[in-house]
Design an enzyme around this catalytic site. Structure first.
Site, short mmCIF file in Angstrom:
data_model
loop_
_atom_site.label_atom_id
_atom_site.label_comp_id
_atom_site.label_asym_id
_atom_site.label_seq_id
_atom_site.Cartn_x
_atom_site.Cartn_y
_atom_site.Cartn_z
NE ARG A 91 -39.35 23.67 8.46
CZ ARG A 91 -39.95 22.47 8.59
NH1 ARG A 91 -39.28 21.36 8.41
NH2 ARG A 91 -41.23 22.39 8.90
CG HIS A 120 -38.68 19.13 3.38
ND1 HIS A 120 -38.72 20.46 3.69
CD2 HIS A 120 -39.23 18.52 4.45
CE1 HIS A 120 -39.28 20.65 4.87
NE2 HIS A 120 -39.61 19.46 5.36
P1 NDP Z 1 -40.00 20.44 19.42
O1 NDP Z 1 -40.59 21.80 19.50
O2 NDP Z 1 -40.69 19.31 20.09
O3 NDP Z 1 -38.50 20.48 19.98
C1 NDP Z 1 -37.60 21.47 19.63
C2 NDP Z 1 -36.30 21.25 20.41
O4 NDP Z 1 -35.34 22.21 19.96
C3 NDP Z 1 -36.47 21.45 21.92
O5 NDP Z 1 -35.67 20.52 22.61
C4 NDP Z 1 -35.94 22.87 22.11
O6 NDP Z 1 -35.40 23.13 23.40
C5 NDP Z 1 -34.82 22.90 21.10
N1 NDP Z 1 -34.49 24.28 20.78
C6 NDP Z 1 -35.29 25.24 20.24
N2 NDP Z 1 -34.62 26.39 20.14
C7 NDP Z 1 -33.37 26.17 20.63
C8 NDP Z 1 -32.23 26.97 20.84
N3 NDP Z 1 -32.22 28.28 20.51
N4 NDP Z 1 -31.14 26.41 21.40
C9 NDP Z 1 -31.12 25.11 21.76
N5 NDP Z 1 -32.19 24.27 21.59
C10 NDP Z 1 -33.30 24.81 21.04
O7 NDP Z 1 -39.82 20.13 17.86
P2 NDP Z 1 -39.87 18.72 17.12
O8 NDP Z 1 -38.88 17.81 17.75
O9 NDP Z 1 -41.26 18.24 16.99
O10 NDP Z 1 -39.41 19.15 15.63
C11 NDP Z 1 -38.16 19.76 15.41
C12 NDP Z 1 -38.08 20.25 13.97
O11 NDP Z 1 -37.92 19.17 13.05
C13 NDP Z 1 -39.29 20.97 13.41
O12 NDP Z 1 -39.41 22.27 13.91
C14 NDP Z 1 -38.97 20.97 11.93
O13 NDP Z 1 -38.15 22.07 11.62
C15 NDP Z 1 -38.17 19.68 11.76
N6 NDP Z 1 -38.92 18.69 10.98
C16 NDP Z 1 -38.38 18.26 9.78
C17 NDP Z 1 -39.04 17.33 9.02
C18 NDP Z 1 -38.44 16.84 7.75
O14 NDP Z 1 -39.11 16.11 7.02
N7 NDP Z 1 -37.22 17.19 7.43
C19 NDP Z 1 -40.32 16.76 9.44
C20 NDP Z 1 -40.78 17.26 10.71
C21 NDP Z 1 -40.10 18.20 11.43
P3 NDP Z 1 -36.31 23.01 24.72
O15 NDP Z 1 -36.42 21.51 24.96
O16 NDP Z 1 -35.52 23.67 25.75
O17 NDP Z 1 -37.63 23.66 24.41
C1 OXD Z 2 -42.84 19.13 8.98
C2 OXD Z 2 -42.13 18.82 7.74
O1 OXD Z 2 -42.51 20.13 9.63
O2 OXD Z 2 -42.63 17.98 6.95
O3 OXD Z 2 -43.77 18.38 9.34
O4 OXD Z 2 -41.06 19.36 7.49
#
Ligand code: NDP
Ligand code: OXD
Length: 308
Positions: A223, A271
């Protein structure tokens, strides 16, 4: 009982067609047309309406149409309302494509060659094997793990960082703030796939960049507010970082004149790294509705205490 959709209207038209085919018993509406507000049991939105509780008193599930949920205020939703995010196969596949493309672009010096082409400069640089390029992923969730699985097939040495300890075959796993510097010091390409939370806001700053070795590069697909824009520009200008692929910024869109637009070491996209795909999203939504009715665990249920 009805379903209300409030997001991109083009994909909404596809949702309408899919609901008619797969769940003809569930009346489907696209915002601002809601049908009887009392009948709305399910709402899918990128950003929900502000007065959600008063407007839809019988709402049972809220679906974020994104995989991320930071685009709305979680605390403003009724506390007992389950919030489900769209960790569906289509968005995962799109992110695997984009992140792989971006890692390969940095691995093969694409920003440099794009710049050189503009200058009519034919200059070859040494090609390094993937086995010598260490790629690390911040965030080992649904998307981070899928990206690592694809990168593994290309032969990159891999590492990943999460909040809680993970074990992934072929990936050196690090957990928690204390272990982050150790991963960064042995990273050539860093991929950010974290959710935006209070803990991760601003994480891509000058301190983090200083832990990376000179010449490292960044793929930012988390993000916009994870990244200190000026710190990235400074690190690139100083030659500390060699390049970046940036898909998310704060604000979006970037204002005219922002240094990212024309920076020779930054590849910028608006994005689009990945998008929820109607076909697979509707399947997941209908599966979750079935699960909800059967009292089974929901797929992609947000843990409100963690904020993701
Ligand atoms: P998940 O919730 O499946 O995974 C999040 C991961 O981040 C987990 O491994 C979690 O740790 C880790 N995490 C969260 N907080 C912390 C922290 N403080 N310190 C260390 N690790 C942390 O999310 P997704 O993989 O599904 O998606 C990730 C992000 O990708 C979304 O939230 C969004 O922001 C972004 N995104 C961007 C898109 C784009 O088009 N650019 C499209 C879709 C998503 P733990 O395993 O311990 O819970
Ligand atoms: C999502 C994105 O979070 O598109 O799905 O960024």
């Amino acid at each position: 009982m009805s379903f209300l959709y409030k997001a991109d209207p083009v994909r909404g038209a596809e949702w309408t067609r899919l609901f008619a085919a797969k769940a003809p018993d569930i009346p489907f509406h696209i915002w601002p047309e809601t049908g009887s507000a009392d009948d709305v049991r399910y709402l899918a939105a990128w950003v929900p309406p502000q007065d959600i509780a008063q407007r839809f008193p019988n709402l049972e599930l809220f679906f974020s149409t994104g995989a991320g949920i930071d685009q709305f205020d979680l605390a403003a939703l009724p506390p007992e309302l389950p919030v489900v995010r769209m960790a569906e196969p289509g968005v995962v596949a799109g992110m695997v494509e984009y992140a792989t493309m971006a890692v390969l672009a940095l691995h093969r010096d694409l920003p440099t060659y794009i710049w050189q082409q503009r200058q009519a400069n034919w200059a070859a640089h040494r090609v390094h094997p993937a086995s010598k390029r260490r790629v690390s992923v911040l965030g080992l969730g649904v998307l981070g793990c899928a990206v690592l699985n694809q990168l593994r097939t290309l032969g990159f040495p891999l590492a990943g960082w999460s909040r809680t300890r993970r074990e992934i075959e072929g990936v050196a796993c690090y957990a928690g703030q204390a272990e982050l510097p150790a991963m960064l010091t042995s990273t050539d390409i860093l991929v950010c796939l974290l959710p935006l939370t209070q803990e991760t806001r601003g994480i891509l700053d000058s301190t983090l960049f200083q832990h990376l070795p000179r010449g490292a590069s960044l793929v930012h697909v988390g993000r916009g507010a994870h990244l200190d824009h000026q710190a990235l520009v400074d690190a690139l200008e100083a030659g500390w970082l060699s390049g970046a692929v940036v898909d998310v910024t704060d604000p979006e869109p970037l204002p005219a004149g922002h240094p990212f637009w024309a920076h020779p070491k930054i590849l910028l996209t608006p994005h689009i790294a990945s998008m929820t795909q109607p076909e697979t999203a509707v399947e997941l939504v209908l599966d979750n509705i079935r699960r909800h009715e059967a009292g089974e665990p929901l797929i992609g249920l947000v843990d409100r205490t963690r904020g993701y």
